[in-house]
Write a protein that holds these residues in place. Sequence first.
Motif, PDB file in Angstrom:
ATOM      1  N   SER A   1      34.895  -8.264  41.804  1.00 20.93           N
ATOM      2  CA  SER A   1      35.173  -6.824  41.784  1.00 20.93           C
ATOM      3  C   SER A   1      35.603  -6.423  43.186  1.00 20.93           C
ATOM      4  CB  SER A   1      33.971  -6.012  41.301  1.00 20.93           C
ATOM      5  OG  SER A   1      32.835  -6.224  42.123  1.00 20.93           O
ATOM      6  N   PHE A   2      36.323  -5.275  43.284  1.00 14.69           N
ATOM      7  CA  PHE A   2      37.076  -5.013  44.498  1.00 14.69           C
ATOM      8  C   PHE A   2      37.156  -3.517  44.792  1.00 14.69           C
ATOM      9  CE2 PHE A   2      38.661  -8.462  41.900  1.00 14.69           C
ATOM     10  CZ  PHE A   2      38.587  -9.550  42.760  1.00 14.69           C
ATOM     11  N   PHE A   3      37.286  -3.211  46.071  1.00 16.95           N
ATOM     12  CA  PHE A   3      37.668  -1.879  46.504  1.00 16.95           C
ATOM     13  C   PHE A   3      39.173  -1.844  46.711  1.00 16.95           C
ATOM     14  CE2 PHE A   3      33.317  -0.920  48.472  1.00 16.95           C
ATOM     15  CZ  PHE A   3      32.991  -0.006  47.485  1.00 16.95           C
ATOM     16  N   TYR A   4      39.794  -0.799  46.226  1.00 18.32           N
ATOM     17  CA  TYR A   4      41.214  -0.536  46.496  1.00 18.32           C
ATOM     18  C   TYR A   4      41.323   0.310  47.764  1.00 18.32           C
ATOM     19  CZ  TYR A   4      46.068   0.827  45.333  1.00 18.32           C
ATOM     20  OH  TYR A   4      47.427   1.039  45.330  1.00 18.32           O
ATOM     21  N   ALA A   5      40.591   1.432  47.787  1.00 13.65           N
ATOM     22  CA  ALA A   5      40.509   2.287  48.969  1.00 13.65           C
ATOM     23  C   ALA A   5      39.154   2.073  49.631  1.00 13.65           C
ATOM     24  CB  ALA A   5      40.684   3.752  48.578  1.00 13.65           C
ATOM     25  N   ASN A   6      39.087   2.346  50.927  1.00 17.07           N
ATOM     26  CA  ASN A   6      37.884   2.052  51.698  1.00 17.07           C
ATOM     27  C   ASN A   6      37.434   3.284  52.467  1.00 17.07           C
ATOM     28  OD1 ASN A   6      37.474  -1.104  51.498  1.00 17.07           O
ATOM     29  ND2 ASN A   6      39.674  -0.761  51.734  1.00 17.07           N
ATOM     30  N   THR A   7      36.699   4.140  51.774  1.00 19.80           N
ATOM     31  CA  THR A   7      36.192   5.351  52.403  1.00 19.80           C
ATOM     32  C   THR A   7      35.172   5.010  53.481  1.00 19.80           C
ATOM     33  OG1 THR A   7      35.174   7.506  51.981  1.00 19.80           O
ATOM     34  CG2 THR A   7      34.325   5.637  50.717  1.00 19.80           C
ATOM     35  N   LEU A   8      34.997   5.909  54.436  1.00 15.60           N
ATOM     36  CA  LEU A   8      33.968   5.749  55.466  1.00 15.60           C
ATOM     37  C   LEU A   8      32.793   6.697  55.251  1.00 15.60           C
ATOM     38  CD1 LEU A   8      36.416   4.275  56.771  1.00 15.60           C
ATOM     39  CD2 LEU A   8      35.551   5.045  58.974  1.00 15.60           C
ATOM     40  N   HIS A   9      32.850   7.461  54.164  1.00 20.30           N
ATOM     41  CA  HIS A   9      31.756   8.392  53.879  1.00 20.30           C
ATOM     42  C   HIS A   9      31.762   8.686  52.377  1.00 20.30           C
ATOM     43  CE1 HIS A   9      29.677  12.521  54.935  1.00 20.30           C
ATOM     44  NE2 HIS A   9      28.999  11.806  54.055  1.00 20.30           N
ATOM     45  N   ARG A  10      30.759   8.183  51.696  1.00 20.16           N
ATOM     46  CA  ARG A  10      30.630   8.418  50.259  1.00 20.16           C
ATOM     47  C   ARG A  10      29.527   9.429  50.046  1.00 20.16           C
ATOM     48  NH1 ARG A  10      33.473   7.977  45.479  1.00 20.16           N
ATOM     49  NH2 ARG A  10      31.984   8.312  43.808  1.00 20.16           N
ATOM     50  N   ARG A  11      29.869  10.628  49.547  1.00 22.03           N
ATOM     51  CA  ARG A  11      28.905  11.718  49.410  1.00 22.03           C
ATOM     52  C   ARG A  11      28.125  11.679  48.106  1.00 22.03           C
ATOM     53  NH1 ARG A  11      29.722  15.762  53.166  1.00 22.03           N
ATOM     54  NH2 ARG A  11      31.666  15.621  54.358  1.00 22.03           N
ATOM     55  N   GLN A  12      28.709  11.105  47.073  1.00 23.97           N
ATOM     56  CA  GLN A  12      28.050  11.047  45.777  1.00 23.97           C
ATOM     57  C   GLN A  12      27.901   9.595  45.344  1.00 23.97           C
ATOM     58  OE1 GLN A  12      26.900  13.756  44.165  1.00 23.97           O
ATOM     59  NE2 GLN A  12      27.671  15.104  45.800  1.00 23.97           N
TER      60      GLN A  12
ATOM     61  N   SER B   1      42.634   4.241  53.585  1.00 28.79           N
ATOM     62  CA  SER B   1      42.425   2.910  54.174  1.00 28.79           C
ATOM     63  C   SER B   1      42.566   1.822  53.110  1.00 28.79           C
ATOM     64  CB  SER B   1      41.033   2.853  54.828  1.00 28.79           C
ATOM     65  OG  SER B   1      40.815   1.629  55.472  1.00 28.79           O
ATOM     66  N   GLU B   2      43.706   1.813  52.461  1.00 25.41           N
ATOM     67  CA  GLU B   2      43.919   0.875  51.361  1.00 25.41           C
ATOM     68  C   GLU B   2      43.732  -0.574  51.824  1.00 25.41           C
ATOM     69  OE1 GLU B   2      47.502  -0.542  48.349  1.00 25.41           O
ATOM     70  OE2 GLU B   2      47.658   1.403  49.349  1.00 25.41           O
ATOM     71  N   THR B   3      43.106  -1.363  50.983  1.00 25.92           N
ATOM     72  CA  THR B   3      42.906  -2.769  51.318  1.00 25.92           C
ATOM     73  C   THR B   3      44.235  -3.455  51.614  1.00 25.92           C
ATOM     74  OG1 THR B   3      40.867  -2.922  50.033  1.00 25.92           O
ATOM     75  CG2 THR B   3      42.053  -4.965  50.461  1.00 25.92           C
TER      76      THR B   3
ATOM     77  N   TYR C   1      41.563   3.997  61.791  1.00 27.26           N
ATOM     78  CA  TYR C   1      40.117   4.204  61.680  1.00 27.26           C
ATOM     79  C   TYR C   1      39.357   3.175  62.507  1.00 27.26           C
ATOM     80  CZ  TYR C   1      40.695   7.622  57.928  1.00 27.26           C
ATOM     81  OH  TYR C   1      41.016   8.752  57.212  1.00 27.26           O
ATOM     82  N   ILE C   2      38.101   3.456  62.773  1.00 24.28           N
ATOM     83  CA  ILE C   2      37.247   2.562  63.551  1.00 24.28           C
ATOM     84  C   ILE C   2      37.145   1.181  62.915  1.00 24.28           C
ATOM     85  CG2 ILE C   2      35.142   3.370  62.407  1.00 24.28           C
ATOM     86  CD1 ILE C   2      33.658   2.971  65.045  1.00 24.28           C
ATOM     87  N   THR C   3      37.313   1.096  61.609  1.00 26.75           N
ATOM     88  CA  THR C   3      37.271  -0.185  60.902  1.00 26.75           C
ATOM     89  C   THR C   3      38.549  -0.992  61.061  1.00 26.75           C
ATOM     90  OG1 THR C   3      38.081   0.957  58.937  1.00 26.75           O
ATOM     91  CG2 THR C   3      35.679   0.657  59.135  1.00 26.75           C
ATOM     92  N   GLY C   4      39.580  -0.376  61.610  1.00 23.28           N
ATOM     93  CA  GLY C   4      40.912  -0.984  61.610  1.00 23.28           C
ATOM     94  C   GLY C   4      41.745  -0.536  60.428  1.00 23.28           C
ATOM     95  N   GLY C   5      41.136   0.228  59.523  1.00 24.35           N
ATOM     96  CA  GLY C   5      41.851   0.712  58.353  1.00 24.35           C
ATOM     97  C   GLY C   5      42.953   1.691  58.724  1.00 24.35           C
ATOM     98  N   MET C   6      43.991   1.733  57.897  1.00 24.77           N
ATOM     99  CA  MET C   6      45.135   2.617  58.141  1.00 24.77           C
ATOM    100  C   MET C   6      45.491   3.357  56.859  1.00 24.77           C
ATOM    101  SD  MET C   6      47.616   0.345  60.609  1.00 24.77           S
ATOM    102  CE  MET C   6      47.066  -0.171  62.237  1.00 24.77           C
ATOM    103  N   GLY C   7      45.831   4.617  57.026  1.00 24.56           N
ATOM    104  CA  GLY C   7      46.199   5.465  55.897  1.00 24.56           C
ATOM    105  C   GLY C   7      45.105   6.459  55.583  1.00 24.56           C
TER     106      GLY C   7
END
Length: 695
Positions: free
Chosen positions: A363-374, A317-319, A290-296
Motif C-alpha cells: 500500500s502506498f501514499f500518493y501525496a505526502n502531507t506534513l500535517h494530518r488533522r483527522q 508533495s507527490e511521491t 518542504y523540509i522533507t525534500g518534497g515538492m509541490g
Amino acid sequence: MTSSVLPVAPTRGRLRPLGLDEVRITGGFWARRRHTNATATLDHCRAWMDRVGWTGNFRAAVEGRIHRDRRGREFADSEVYKLLEAMAWEAANGGGTPLDEKITALTDLVAPAQDPDGYLSTAFGRPGQPARYSDLEEGHELYCQGHLVQAGVAQARARGEGELTKIAERAADHVCSTFGPGGVEAVCGHPQIESALVELARLTGRQRYLDQAALFVDRRGHGTLAEGEFGRAYFQDDLPVRSATVLRGHAVRALYLAAGAVDVAVENGDDDLLAAVVRQWEAAVARRTYITGGMGSHHRDESFGDDFTLPPDRAYSETCAGVASVMLGWRLLLATGESRFADLLERTLFNVVAACSAEDGRSFFYANTLHRRQRGVAPPADLDSPRADSGLRAPWFAVSCCPTNVARTLAQLPAYLATADDEGVQLHQYADADIATSLPGGHGVALRVRTDYPSGGTVTVRIGRSPARSWTLSLRVPAWTAGATAWLVETEGVRRPVAPGTATVTRVFRPGDEIRLELPVAPRWIGADPRVDAVRGTVAVQRGPLVYCAESVDLPDGHDVDALRVDPSVAPQDGPGGPVTDTPGTDTVTTITTITTTTTTTVVVAGEIAVPTGQGDAAWPYEPLGRPAPRPTTPAGIVLVPYYSWANRGPSTMRVWLPTTAEARPEGPDGDGDGDVDVDVDGNVDRDSGTDTGR
C-alpha cells in the motif's frame, strides 16, 4: 572499467556513475526496503494492473475492442512500462530467471499492440478512439512512449537486448519521424520523452535520438500547447527552459523536463543549458521545497506554489515528484560533482520515497502531507482509491503512477550510491554495500561499506583491493552536520574534523585499511525561514537525514496532535527504539511500541498537552491580542517517530511542525512582536534576548 548496467549513463561529466554490477547493497535500511520491493511490490503492481484491466488493454487493442473495453486513464500504459523497467533492474540485482520470465510474458502482451510504424498507445489512434496526437496537452502519448523506451533501455543494459528493446527502438524511430525537423512542431504536455531519448542515444549511439530530445527541450516554452485550465506554466510551456529562473507548474512535469534538459546539456556540452537548470534548482530548493525534500504545494494542479508557500497541512508533495527530484539531483551530481545535489537526494529518499510504501510493500501514499488533522479511513483492500490524498496508504489508485515509480527507483537504488573519476572513488549515499570497480589503467578497487546509518552515524569503509599507487577516497559529509562536528578517522587512528561537503583521503591504500566517518546523528530542533508563513511559531525535529513527526497513537488519553506544544529550550533526546510488531502502543507518552519490521530510534521532546476544558469550541475563533488566561495543560515527554514510518499503525493524526509552548502576545519575549519562540536553521533558540537570532 565502465559499467553497462546503469539507469543513467552519461558519456561526459564530472563523475562516472557505478552500476548495478559494481555496487551491491548488502544490509540495513535500504536492503530491507529493496527486499520488500522485489518480493512483494512488483507482484502486487502486476496483480493490480491485471485486476483493473490496464494490462488487458493491450489484448483489447489487438482484438479490436479497445474502443469499448479500455480501462484506466489515458496514461495507464505507462504504468505497465514502468513495471517492466523495475523488473529489468531487479533482474540485474540477481532476480534471475523468474523475473526474466515475467518480463517476457508482459512483453509478449505489449508487442502485438504496436503499429507497423512504431506507434504504440491503447488510448488513441484506433477505430472509435481519438486520433493520434489530437490532445498533446493531456493525452500523454509521448510520455507513455518515453516510459516504454526507458523500459527497453533497462532490459538491454540489465539482461541484453531483447524484444522489449526492439519495441522501444521502433517507438523512438516513430517519434523522431513524426516530431523531427519538418514534422509536427510541438511537445508533449507531460515531459519524459526527453530523458528516454537521450538514454536510448547513449545505448545505441544513434545521434537522431539525442537530436530529437534537444529539439523537444528547445521547443518547450514557446506556446505550442493550448493555454488549458491551469495556464501554460502548468506544462512549462510559458518560458523557454533557458530563460526560466525557477521550477514552476506541475511539479512532476517540471522535474522530468529539468532532468531531460540536463541529459541534453551534458551530451551536447551545452554549459548554458546546464547552468539554466542549476539556477532553477537552486531557486526551487531555497523557496519551494518542504523540509522533507518534497515538492509541490498545490493539490488542485499538483504544482509548485509561489515562493515560500509551503503549508504543511496542504502539502501535496507527490511521491512521483520525489522520485523526479532524485532523478534530477543525480544527473546534476554527475554533471558537476557538487555534494549539495546528493544532500537533497538523500533527504528526499529518506523522507519522501521511503514514506510512500507501507512496511509490507503493498500500500502506498500518493501525496505526502506534513500535517494530518483527522484520522484517516482505511481504503478498501479490493478497490482502487479514487483520491490522491489519503490519511492511510492505499493498495492502488485510479492514478497509480507512484507505486511503479517507487518500485523502479528502489530496484535501481545501488546505482545512486557511488561514482568514480580519474582520481578515485566517491561515496555519496551510505548503506551497507560491496563496491568493486576499476580506476584508469585497469587498476581494480574493492570496498566494503558497513554502517548503521541513518539510525547511527558511523560509516566504515574497508579496503578489499587496491592498486599499488595513490588514489583518493571521497566521502560526502552531509549538509545536516552543520553546527556539529563530523570526524574522519584513518587507519593509523589519525582523527580530524571534517566540514559539510566532501572529506577526502589520498594515499596508497592496502587491503585491510579502514577509513571511518563519524557523523553526529542526534536529534535537533529545526526552524523555518520566517517567510514560510504557514509554520511561524512552530519547530520541527530532525535526526541525521530523518525528519520526525508526532503521531496521535503515541499520545495518552486519545489526544490528537493539535493538542501538543513543545519546549524548544530543552534539547530533544533519543528515545526508545525496537522492532515493530502489530501490538498496540503502550499508554505512556514516553514509550513506543512500533509496528514496522525495522528497528528505529524514536525521539522524546519536552512539552505539554492541552487538557480539554469541557466547554467546547468558542462561538468565535478570534479575539483581541493580549495575555490570554492560562490554558490547562499537562507536562509531557512527547514521543516523535521518523516521518517515513507514520500511518503504519492504523488511523492517526500527525504533524511535523510543532507549536511551541510560548503563547502569542503583542510584546512577545523574542522582541519581534509575534509572540513566538524563534529557532534558526541550526536549531538555536531565541527566547529572552529581545532580538531575532540570525533573521
